[in-house]
Scaffold this active site. Structure first.
Site, short mmCIF file in Angstrom:
data_model
loop_
_atom_site.label_atom_id
_atom_site.label_comp_id
_atom_site.label_asym_id
_atom_site.label_seq_id
_atom_site.Cartn_x
_atom_site.Cartn_y
_atom_site.Cartn_z
N ASP A 1 0.85 -1.19 0.00
CA ASP A 1 0.00 0.00 0.00
C ASP A 1 0.89 1.24 0.00
O ASP A 1 1.85 1.33 0.77
CB ASP A 1 -0.91 0.00 1.23
CG ASP A 1 -2.05 1.00 1.09
OD1 ASP A 1 -2.32 1.44 -0.03
OD2 ASP A 1 -2.68 1.31 2.12
N GLU B 1 -10.27 4.11 4.16
CA GLU B 1 -9.39 4.80 3.23
C GLU B 1 -9.83 4.41 1.83
O GLU B 1 -9.71 3.23 1.44
CB GLU B 1 -7.91 4.45 3.46
CG GLU B 1 -7.38 5.07 4.74
CD GLU B 1 -5.87 5.01 4.87
OE1 GLU B 1 -5.32 5.72 5.73
OE2 GLU B 1 -5.23 4.25 4.09
N GLU C 1 -9.36 3.94 -1.85
CA GLU C 1 -8.16 3.76 -2.65
C GLU C 1 -8.48 3.05 -3.96
O GLU C 1 -9.57 2.52 -4.16
CB GLU C 1 -7.11 2.95 -1.87
CG GLU C 1 -6.77 3.55 -0.52
CD GLU C 1 -5.54 2.92 0.11
OE1 GLU C 1 -4.77 2.25 -0.61
OE2 GLU C 1 -5.36 3.10 1.33
N ASP D 1 -8.89 0.43 2.44
CA ASP D 1 -7.86 0.06 3.41
C ASP D 1 -8.34 0.47 4.79
O ASP D 1 -8.04 1.56 5.29
CB ASP D 1 -6.54 0.76 3.04
CG ASP D 1 -5.43 0.49 4.04
OD1 ASP D 1 -5.42 -0.60 4.61
OD2 ASP D 1 -4.58 1.38 4.22
N GLN E 1 -2.94 2.59 15.08
CA GLN E 1 -1.92 3.07 14.14
C GLN E 1 -1.06 4.17 14.76
O GLN E 1 0.17 4.16 14.63
CB GLN E 1 -2.59 3.58 12.87
CG GLN E 1 -1.64 4.14 11.83
CD GLN E 1 -2.37 4.79 10.65
OE1 GLN E 1 -3.59 4.84 10.62
NE2 GLN E 1 -1.61 5.28 9.69
N GLU F 1 -9.35 12.77 7.83
CA GLU F 1 -9.28 14.08 7.18
C GLU F 1 -10.61 14.81 7.25
O GLU F 1 -10.65 16.02 7.50
CB GLU F 1 -8.89 13.90 5.71
CG GLU F 1 -7.48 13.41 5.48
CD GLU F 1 -7.24 13.18 4.00
OE1 GLU F 1 -6.85 14.14 3.31
OE2 GLU F 1 -7.47 12.04 3.55
N ARG G 1 -7.20 3.99 13.65
CA ARG G 1 -6.31 5.14 13.83
C ARG G 1 -5.66 5.18 15.22
O ARG G 1 -4.52 5.65 15.34
CB ARG G 1 -7.09 6.43 13.59
CG ARG G 1 -7.66 6.59 12.20
CD ARG G 1 -6.59 6.56 11.14
NE ARG G 1 -7.15 6.86 9.82
CZ ARG G 1 -6.50 6.71 8.68
NH1 ARG G 1 -5.25 6.26 8.70
NH2 ARG G 1 -7.07 6.99 7.53
N THR H 1 -8.61 -5.62 4.44
CA THR H 1 -8.57 -4.75 3.27
C THR H 1 -9.61 -5.28 2.30
O THR H 1 -9.55 -6.44 1.90
CB THR H 1 -7.19 -4.76 2.61
OG1 THR H 1 -6.19 -4.38 3.55
CG2 THR H 1 -7.15 -3.83 1.41
N LYS I 1 -3.63 -1.70 10.39
CA LYS I 1 -4.05 -1.85 8.99
C LYS I 1 -4.33 -3.30 8.60
O LYS I 1 -5.13 -3.56 7.70
CB LYS I 1 -2.95 -1.33 8.06
CG LYS I 1 -2.61 0.14 8.23
CD LYS I 1 -3.58 1.01 7.49
CE LYS I 1 -3.07 2.44 7.39
NZ LYS I 1 -3.94 3.28 6.54
N HIS J 1 -3.73 14.17 0.76
CA HIS J 1 -3.91 13.30 1.93
C HIS J 1 -2.70 13.37 2.86
O HIS J 1 -2.84 13.55 4.08
CB HIS J 1 -4.16 11.87 1.47
CG HIS J 1 -4.16 10.87 2.59
ND1 HIS J 1 -5.15 10.81 3.54
CD2 HIS J 1 -3.27 9.88 2.91
CE1 HIS J 1 -4.89 9.84 4.40
NE2 HIS J 1 -3.75 9.26 4.04
#
Length: 400
Positions: A124, A197, A199, A231, A238, A358, A235, A255, A251, A131
């Site tokens: 990834d 996420e 993607e 993904d 992480q 975000e 948080r 996925t 993570k 971002h």
């Protein structure tokens, strides 16, 4: 009323003859038999049976099409991909073959879709400047938003191939360590800052040789197609673990990918130049004289049916060809079924952000148990057509 022909598509259907994405399906009368299929409108064409309908054009590839996964076809290489795609296009567009081909269709809502390929490795990336800048400002408010290396190379990490799941698979809230800045010590428990996420994933077909880097110009020889990818990210886990080595348990729990892989050739009309670079790149990453490496894919993110963002893939700073060149420049080899993802897709506007981190500036709320997240996307195609990417949906289940 007469039964509608599988060849009759609704006007503007994004899964028409210019698209023809590949997947793997099974039927209720043979649930253990997985077959290759191509989506056409709201139908699935059984590729395993196609050689009997078009023997001259496709019979040499009958063994590939009889496989229960896309991997043998992926490994066959671009000339075979193009031959089969041309034969499928003929099968759905040439009335001379419709009588033989019509019985090979299955209604989309009557089949079960499976993970379309066996994932070999999963990488990834972190390719959106918007971002990366937004996240840098949240995680490192007193330092530069972008790390010094960000515009010199595509940053990435290796994920866990065994937890890549097909759309519709529930996502169980993960456990892990977390420590907020004000906490004296870390605690353990279910993630309370579960995120998405949005993607785009790229599926490798033809492998490469160990110690032989893959140049950007060989991108089409190795990459079979494109899919949407979510993904999922914890948080809180992480943030505590990712210093100094990077994402790991935050993570690797899941996925999600689409059940349909759109061939690269279907996206030719959507190719677009990437954003302007600030300074020269090293030769293996320099794409100034290459074909446009960006792709105009327009993503929509919905949570519980409500649209929360529309991230534009055309805004990505690093292209997929650059990512492929970078991850092999040290001599690492590609394997059939490798999957590499773009990283979160975000644009410059508030309604173009590809994750809740975000969208909420790190304050939340994040995903709750029972929430359902759906990614959809389309790209411009020939003659004004839209090329649809298969959706990716996942519902959050409580921690076990």
């Amino acid at each position: 009323m007469p039964e509608q022909s599988p060849f009759d598509l609704a006007e503007g259907d994004p899964f028409g003859p210019h698209n023809l994405p590949y997947g793997v399906f099974s039927t209720a009368d043979a649930p253990d038999r997985r077959r290759l299929g191509v989506r056409y409108g709201n139908q699935v064409l059984d590729l395993s049976a196609l050689p009997s309908a078009l023997p001259a054009a496709i019979h040499p590839h009958a063994e590939l099409l009889a496989a229960p996964t896309l991997n043998p076809l992926l490994a066959a290489g671009r000339p075979v991909w193009q031959q089969i795609r041309a034969a499928v296009h003929t099968a759905v567009t040439d009335p001379a073959h419709h009588d033989e081909v019509a019985p090979l269709f299955h209604p989309l809502d009557g089949v079960t879709l499976h993970l379309p390929f066996e994932v070999a490795d999963y990488v990834d990336f972190y390719a959106s400047e918007h971002h990366a800048t937004n996240v840098g400002r949240i995680f490192r408010p007193n330092d530069a938003a972008l790390t010094p290396n960000w515009k010199h190379l595509p940053i990435g990490y290796h994920g866990r191939a065994g937890t890549v799941v097909v759309t519709g698979t529930p996502v169980v809230r993960p456990h892990g360590q977390r420590k907020a800045p004000a906490d004296e010590a870390p605690s353990f428990g279910p993630s309370v800052r579960l995120d998405i996420e949005a993607e785009v994933g790229f599926v490798v077909g033809a492998p490469s040789t160990l110690h032989e880097p893959v140049a950007q110009g060989a991108f089409r020889d190795h990459v079979f197609g494109v899919c949407l990818l979510n993904d999922w990210s914890a948080r809180d886990i992480q943030a505590w673990e990712y210093v100094p080595l990077g994402p790991f348990l935050g993570k690797s729990f899941a996925t999600s990918v689409s059940a349909w892989i759109t061939p690269l050739d279907a996206l030719d009309e959507a190719r677009t130049p990437p954003p302007a670079r600030d300074f020269p790149l090293l030769p293996y990453l320099d794409d100034a004289d290459a074909e446009p490496g960006g792709i105009d894919i327009r993503i929509e993110v919905r949570i519980n049916g409500e649209t929360v963002s529309r991230p534009p893939f055309s805004a990505m700073y690093w292209t997929a060809a650059q990512q492929l060149a970078h991850m092999t420049v040290n001599g690492a080899s590609l394997r059939t079924g490798d999957l590499f993802a773009s990283g979160t897709v975000s644009g410059p506007d508030p309604d173009q952000l590809g994750c809740l981190l975000e969208l909420t500036q790190g304050k939340g709320p994040y995903l709750q148990d029972g929430d359902e997240v759906t990614l959809t996307a389309w790209a411009p195609g020939p003659e004004g057509a839209r090329i649809g990417l298969g959706e990716v949906t996942g519902r959050i289940l409580p921690a076990g």
